[in-house]
Design a protein around this motif. Structure first.
Motif, PDB file in Angstrom:
ATOM      1  N   ARG A   1       3.131  42.095  11.105  1.00 53.39           N
ATOM      2  CA  ARG A   1       2.305  42.491  12.692  1.00 53.39           C
ATOM      3  C   ARG A   1       2.238  41.174  13.615  1.00 53.39           C
ATOM      4  O   ARG A   1       1.246  40.853  14.064  1.00 53.39           O
ATOM      5  CB  ARG A   1       0.801  42.682  12.118  1.00 53.39           C
ATOM      6  CG  ARG A   1       0.757  43.758  10.928  1.00 53.39           C
ATOM      7  CD  ARG A   1       0.881  45.090  11.266  1.00 53.39           C
ATOM      8  NE  ARG A   1       1.013  46.005   9.877  1.00 53.39           N
ATOM      9  CZ  ARG A   1       0.021  46.846   9.396  1.00 53.39           C
ATOM     10  NH1 ARG A   1      -1.105  46.831  10.250  1.00 53.39           N
ATOM     11  NH2 ARG A   1       0.293  47.518   8.467  1.00 53.39           N
ATOM     12  N   GLY A   2       3.472  40.858  13.933  1.00 59.55           N
ATOM     13  CA  GLY A   2       3.308  39.973  15.153  1.00 59.55           C
ATOM     14  C   GLY A   2       3.131  38.532  14.690  1.00 59.55           C
ATOM     15  O   GLY A   2       3.081  37.361  15.418  1.00 59.55           O
ATOM     16  N   GLU A   3       2.989  38.146  13.249  1.00 60.93           N
ATOM     17  CA  GLU A   3       2.858  36.650  12.894  1.00 60.93           C
ATOM     18  C   GLU A   3       4.350  35.892  13.669  1.00 60.93           C
ATOM     19  O   GLU A   3       5.292  36.311  13.417  1.00 60.93           O
ATOM     20  CB  GLU A   3       3.121  36.562  11.412  1.00 60.93           C
ATOM     21  CG  GLU A   3       2.648  35.238  10.802  1.00 60.93           C
ATOM     22  CD  GLU A   3       2.400  35.277   9.397  1.00 60.93           C
ATOM     23  OE1 GLU A   3       3.158  34.415   8.958  1.00 60.93           O
ATOM     24  OE2 GLU A   3       1.765  36.285   8.671  1.00 60.93           O
ATOM     25  N   LYS A   4       3.852  34.478  14.012  1.00 54.64           N
ATOM     26  CA  LYS A   4       4.832  33.765  14.605  1.00 54.64           C
ATOM     27  C   LYS A   4       5.803  33.166  13.489  1.00 54.64           C
ATOM     28  O   LYS A   4       5.179  32.627  12.552  1.00 54.64           O
ATOM     29  CB  LYS A   4       4.527  33.086  15.825  1.00 54.64           C
ATOM     30  CG  LYS A   4       4.123  33.411  16.883  1.00 54.64           C
ATOM     31  CD  LYS A   4       3.490  32.374  18.154  1.00 54.64           C
ATOM     32  CE  LYS A   4       3.021  32.894  19.283  1.00 54.64           C
ATOM     33  NZ  LYS A   4       1.657  33.670  18.869  1.00 54.64           N
ATOM     34  N   ILE A   5       7.134  32.958  13.402  1.00 54.76           N
ATOM     35  CA  ILE A   5       7.758  32.184  12.397  1.00 54.76           C
ATOM     36  C   ILE A   5       8.485  31.225  12.966  1.00 54.76           C
ATOM     37  O   ILE A   5       9.563  31.726  13.834  1.00 54.76           O
ATOM     38  CB  ILE A   5       8.625  33.297  11.629  1.00 54.76           C
ATOM     39  CG1 ILE A   5       7.546  34.583  11.011  1.00 54.76           C
ATOM     40  CG2 ILE A   5       9.262  32.476  10.537  1.00 54.76           C
ATOM     41  CD1 ILE A   5       8.485  35.616  10.418  1.00 54.76           C
ATOM     42  N   ASP A   6       8.519  30.023  12.553  1.00 57.31           N
ATOM     43  CA  ASP A   6       9.322  28.920  13.093  1.00 57.31           C
ATOM     44  C   ASP A   6      10.258  28.685  11.920  1.00 57.31           C
ATOM     45  O   ASP A   6       9.878  28.089  10.743  1.00 57.31           O
ATOM     46  CB  ASP A   6       8.474  27.529  13.378  1.00 57.31           C
ATOM     47  CG  ASP A   6       7.632  27.708  14.387  1.00 57.31           C
ATOM     48  OD1 ASP A   6       7.907  28.353  15.433  1.00 57.31           O
ATOM     49  OD2 ASP A   6       6.584  27.215  14.410  1.00 57.31           O
ATOM     50  N   ILE A   7      11.675  28.961  12.065  1.00 59.50           N
ATOM     51  CA  ILE A   7      12.758  28.646  11.289  1.00 59.50           C
ATOM     52  C   ILE A   7      13.089  27.323  11.553  1.00 59.50           C
ATOM     53  O   ILE A   7      13.987  26.786  12.596  1.00 59.50           O
ATOM     54  CB  ILE A   7      13.821  29.676  11.230  1.00 59.50           C
ATOM     55  CG1 ILE A   7      13.078  31.168  10.920  1.00 59.50           C
ATOM     56  CG2 ILE A   7      14.565  29.367  10.135  1.00 59.50           C
ATOM     57  CD1 ILE A   7      13.890  32.295  11.325  1.00 59.50           C
TER      58      ILE A   7
END
Length: 228
Positions: free
Chosen positions: A133-139
Protein backbone atom coordinates in the motif's frame (compact mmCIF):
# COMPACT_ATOMS: atom_id res chain seq x y z
CA UNK A 1 6.45 -19.84 10.46
CA UNK A 2 7.97 -17.39 8.00
CA UNK A 3 5.72 -18.46 5.12
CA UNK A 4 3.58 -15.96 3.23
CA UNK A 5 -0.06 -16.96 2.93
CA UNK A 6 -3.16 -15.59 1.23
CA UNK A 7 -6.05 -14.92 3.55
CA UNK A 8 -9.51 -13.36 3.51
CA UNK A 9 -10.55 -10.67 6.00
CA UNK A 10 -13.44 -11.94 8.12
CA UNK A 11 -14.04 -9.56 11.05
CA UNK A 12 -12.49 -7.21 13.60
CA UNK A 13 -12.03 -7.96 17.30
CA UNK A 14 -10.72 -5.11 19.51
CA UNK A 15 -8.51 -3.78 16.73
CA UNK A 16 -7.21 -7.23 15.81
CA UNK A 17 -8.13 -8.64 12.43
CA UNK A 18 -9.55 -12.16 12.14
CA UNK A 19 -8.83 -13.70 8.75
CA UNK A 20 -9.55 -17.01 7.09
CA UNK A 21 -6.89 -19.27 5.56
CA UNK A 22 -8.96 -21.95 3.89
CA UNK A 23 -11.09 -23.25 6.77
CA UNK A 24 -8.73 -22.07 9.49
CA UNK A 25 -9.09 -18.75 11.28
CA UNK A 26 -5.95 -16.73 11.99
CA UNK A 27 -5.32 -13.43 13.75
CA UNK A 28 -3.53 -10.34 12.48
CA UNK A 29 -2.97 -8.41 15.74
CA UNK A 30 -3.19 -4.63 15.75
CA UNK A 31 0.56 -4.29 16.45
CA UNK A 32 1.33 -6.42 13.35
CA UNK A 33 -0.82 -4.22 11.08
CA UNK A 34 0.73 -1.48 8.97
CA UNK A 35 -0.57 1.96 9.91
CA UNK A 36 -0.88 2.81 6.21
CA UNK A 37 -3.48 0.11 5.70
CA UNK A 38 -7.17 -0.31 6.34
CA UNK A 39 -9.11 -3.48 5.63
CA UNK A 40 -12.66 -4.45 4.73
CA UNK A 41 -14.42 -7.81 5.28
CA UNK A 42 -14.07 -10.08 2.26
CA UNK A 43 -10.82 -8.44 1.16
CA UNK A 44 -7.89 -10.72 0.30
CA UNK A 45 -4.55 -9.94 1.94
CA UNK A 46 -1.13 -11.55 2.02
CA UNK A 47 0.66 -11.85 5.35
CA UNK A 48 3.56 -13.75 6.85
CA UNK A 49 3.07 -16.37 9.57
CA UNK A 50 4.73 -14.88 12.66
CA UNK A 51 3.92 -17.58 15.20
CA UNK A 52 1.66 -20.48 16.03
CA UNK A 53 0.47 -20.42 19.64
CA UNK A 54 -1.73 -22.79 21.63
CA UNK A 55 -4.82 -21.54 23.39
CA UNK A 56 -7.99 -23.12 24.82
CA UNK A 57 -9.48 -23.55 21.34
CA UNK A 58 -6.34 -25.20 19.94
CA UNK A 59 -3.58 -23.80 17.74
CA UNK A 60 -3.79 -20.10 16.92
CA UNK A 61 -1.98 -18.78 13.82
CA UNK A 62 -0.57 -15.26 14.32
CA UNK A 63 0.11 -13.23 11.17
CA UNK A 64 2.08 -10.07 10.45
CA UNK A 65 2.05 -7.37 7.76
CA UNK A 66 4.89 -5.38 9.39
CA UNK A 67 7.59 -8.06 9.70
CA UNK A 68 10.61 -7.65 7.33
CA UNK A 69 10.12 -11.36 6.48
CA UNK A 70 7.01 -10.37 4.49
CA UNK A 71 9.04 -7.99 2.33
CA UNK A 72 11.76 -10.61 1.79
CA UNK A 73 9.18 -13.20 0.70
CA UNK A 74 7.50 -10.71 -1.66
CA UNK A 75 10.87 -10.06 -3.31
CA UNK A 76 11.40 -13.84 -3.65
CA UNK A 77 8.03 -14.09 -5.40
CA UNK A 78 8.58 -11.12 -7.74
CA UNK A 79 12.29 -11.48 -8.57
CA UNK A 80 13.35 -14.75 -10.25
CA UNK A 81 17.04 -13.97 -9.54
CA UNK A 82 16.31 -13.95 -5.79
CA UNK A 83 14.19 -17.09 -6.02
CA UNK A 84 16.96 -19.00 -7.83
CA UNK A 85 19.71 -17.70 -5.51
CA UNK A 86 21.62 -15.54 -8.03
CA UNK A 87 20.74 -12.41 -6.04
CA UNK A 88 20.72 -12.55 -2.25
CA UNK A 89 19.02 -10.27 0.28
CA UNK A 90 21.68 -9.45 2.87
CA UNK A 91 19.54 -7.19 5.03
CA UNK A 92 16.02 -5.80 5.28
CA UNK A 93 14.60 -3.17 7.64
CA UNK A 94 11.16 -1.57 7.68
CA UNK A 95 9.06 1.08 9.29
CA UNK A 96 5.90 -0.54 7.97
CA UNK A 97 3.62 1.58 5.82
CA UNK A 98 6.27 4.26 5.48
CA UNK A 99 9.70 3.19 4.29
CA UNK A 100 11.93 0.14 3.93
CA UNK A 101 15.54 -0.48 2.96
CA UNK A 102 16.73 -3.70 1.38
CA UNK A 103 20.41 -4.60 0.84
CA UNK A 104 21.03 -6.97 -2.07
CA UNK A 105 24.10 -8.77 -3.39
CA UNK A 106 24.74 -10.63 -6.65
CA UNK A 107 26.70 -13.87 -6.83
CA UNK A 108 27.30 -13.27 -10.53
CA UNK A 109 29.31 -10.33 -11.82
CA UNK A 110 27.14 -9.70 -14.85
CA UNK A 111 23.90 -9.54 -12.83
CA UNK A 112 23.08 -6.12 -11.35
CA UNK A 113 21.33 -6.94 -8.03
CA UNK A 114 19.56 -3.57 -7.71
CA UNK A 115 18.42 -3.63 -11.36
CA UNK A 116 17.10 -7.18 -10.98
CA UNK A 117 14.99 -6.15 -7.97
CA UNK A 118 13.69 -2.96 -9.59
CA UNK A 119 12.79 -4.71 -12.86
CA UNK A 120 12.11 -3.23 -16.29
CA UNK A 121 10.72 0.29 -15.77
CA UNK A 122 10.34 -0.55 -12.07
CA UNK A 123 7.69 -3.23 -12.63
CA UNK A 124 8.97 -5.69 -10.01
CA UNK A 125 9.41 -3.25 -7.15
CA UNK A 126 6.16 -1.45 -8.05
CA UNK A 127 4.23 -4.71 -7.62
CA UNK A 128 5.67 -5.01 -4.08
CA UNK A 129 4.98 -1.35 -3.28
CA UNK A 130 1.34 -1.86 -4.37
CA UNK A 131 1.07 -4.95 -2.16
CA UNK A 132 2.37 -2.89 0.80
CA UNK A 133 0.00 0.00 0.00
CA UNK A 134 2.57 2.55 -1.07
CA UNK A 135 5.44 1.81 1.35
CA UNK A 136 8.61 3.38 -0.13
CA UNK A 137 11.41 0.87 -0.76
CA UNK A 138 15.08 1.80 -1.12
CA UNK A 139 17.03 -1.02 -2.77
CA UNK A 140 20.78 -0.70 -2.15
CA UNK A 141 23.76 -2.84 -3.07
CA UNK A 142 25.31 -4.63 -0.10
CA UNK A 143 29.05 -4.27 0.41
CA UNK A 144 31.47 -5.93 2.82
CA UNK A 145 33.27 -2.59 3.12
CA UNK A 146 31.46 -0.60 5.86
CA UNK A 147 32.17 2.86 4.38
CA UNK A 148 30.85 1.79 0.99
CA UNK A 149 27.79 0.09 2.51
CA UNK A 150 26.86 3.09 4.68
CA UNK A 151 27.28 5.42 1.68
CA UNK A 152 24.81 3.32 -0.32
CA UNK A 153 22.44 2.73 2.62
CA UNK A 154 21.85 6.49 2.99
CA UNK A 155 20.32 6.57 -0.51
CA UNK A 156 18.57 8.60 -1.93
CA UNK A 157 20.93 11.15 -0.32
CA UNK A 158 24.35 11.74 -1.88
CA UNK A 159 27.24 11.42 0.55
CA UNK A 160 30.50 13.40 0.28
CA UNK A 161 32.70 11.66 2.81
CA UNK A 162 32.48 8.90 5.40
CA UNK A 163 34.96 8.59 8.28
CA UNK A 164 35.13 5.73 10.77
CA UNK A 165 35.30 7.39 14.20
CA UNK A 166 35.33 4.23 16.33
CA UNK A 167 35.72 0.80 14.78
CA UNK A 168 34.90 -1.16 17.94
CA UNK A 169 31.83 0.87 18.85
CA UNK A 170 30.91 0.99 15.13
CA UNK A 171 30.53 4.77 14.86
CA UNK A 172 30.84 6.72 11.61
CA UNK A 173 30.76 10.39 10.73
CA UNK A 174 29.08 11.17 7.41
CA UNK A 175 29.57 14.46 5.62
CA UNK A 176 26.95 15.71 3.15
CA UNK A 177 26.35 18.96 1.27
CA UNK A 178 24.14 21.43 3.14
CA UNK A 179 21.27 20.91 0.69
CA UNK A 180 21.49 17.09 1.09
CA UNK A 181 21.27 17.20 4.91
CA UNK A 182 17.48 16.96 5.29
CA UNK A 183 17.32 14.17 2.68
CA UNK A 184 20.10 12.20 4.40
CA UNK A 185 18.43 12.50 7.81
CA UNK A 186 14.93 11.95 6.40
CA UNK A 187 11.50 12.76 7.80
CA UNK A 188 11.74 12.58 11.61
CA UNK A 189 15.19 10.99 11.23
CA UNK A 190 13.80 8.00 9.38
CA UNK A 191 16.38 7.69 6.58
CA UNK A 192 19.42 7.72 8.86
CA UNK A 193 17.65 5.49 11.42
CA UNK A 194 16.89 2.81 8.82
CA UNK A 195 20.40 3.08 7.32
CA UNK A 196 21.93 2.59 10.78
CA UNK A 197 19.70 -0.43 11.43
CA UNK A 198 20.53 -1.94 8.02
CA UNK A 199 24.30 -1.52 8.34
CA UNK A 200 24.75 -2.01 12.08
CA UNK A 201 26.68 1.28 12.39
CA UNK A 202 25.86 4.40 14.39
CA UNK A 203 25.78 7.23 11.86
CA UNK A 204 26.50 10.84 12.77
CA UNK A 205 25.48 13.06 9.84
CA UNK A 206 26.96 16.52 9.46
CA UNK A 207 26.65 19.13 6.74
CA UNK A 208 29.61 21.03 5.26
CA UNK A 209 28.58 24.06 7.30
CA UNK A 210 28.41 22.10 10.59
CA UNK A 211 31.86 20.60 9.97
CA UNK A 212 33.37 23.99 9.11
CA UNK A 213 32.06 25.47 12.38
CA UNK A 214 33.34 22.47 14.34
CA UNK A 215 36.85 22.82 12.86
CA UNK A 216 36.84 26.58 13.52
CA UNK A 217 35.89 25.96 17.17
CA UNK A 218 38.64 23.38 17.53
CA UNK A 219 41.21 25.72 16.02
CA UNK A 220 40.02 28.57 18.27
CA UNK A 221 40.36 26.21 21.26
CA UNK A 222 43.90 25.28 20.24
CA UNK A 223 44.90 28.93 19.86
CA UNK A 224 43.35 29.76 23.23
CA UNK A 225 45.09 26.79 24.86
CA UNK A 226 48.40 27.67 23.24
CA UNK A 227 48.39 31.23 24.60
CA UNK A 228 48.06 30.19 28.23
Amino acid sequence: VGEVINSTVKRFENGDLIVEIGRVEAVLPRKEQSRAESYTPGERIRAVIKAVTLNAKGPQVVLSRTDPALLIKLFEQEVPEIYDGTVMIRGCVREAGDRAKVAVYSRERDVDPVGACVGMRGTRVQAIIRELRGEKIDIVEWSEHPVDFVTKALSPARVQRVTIIDDEARVMEVLVEDRQLSLAIGKKGQNVRLAAKLTGWKIDIKSDEDKKKEVELQLAGLEFGGSA
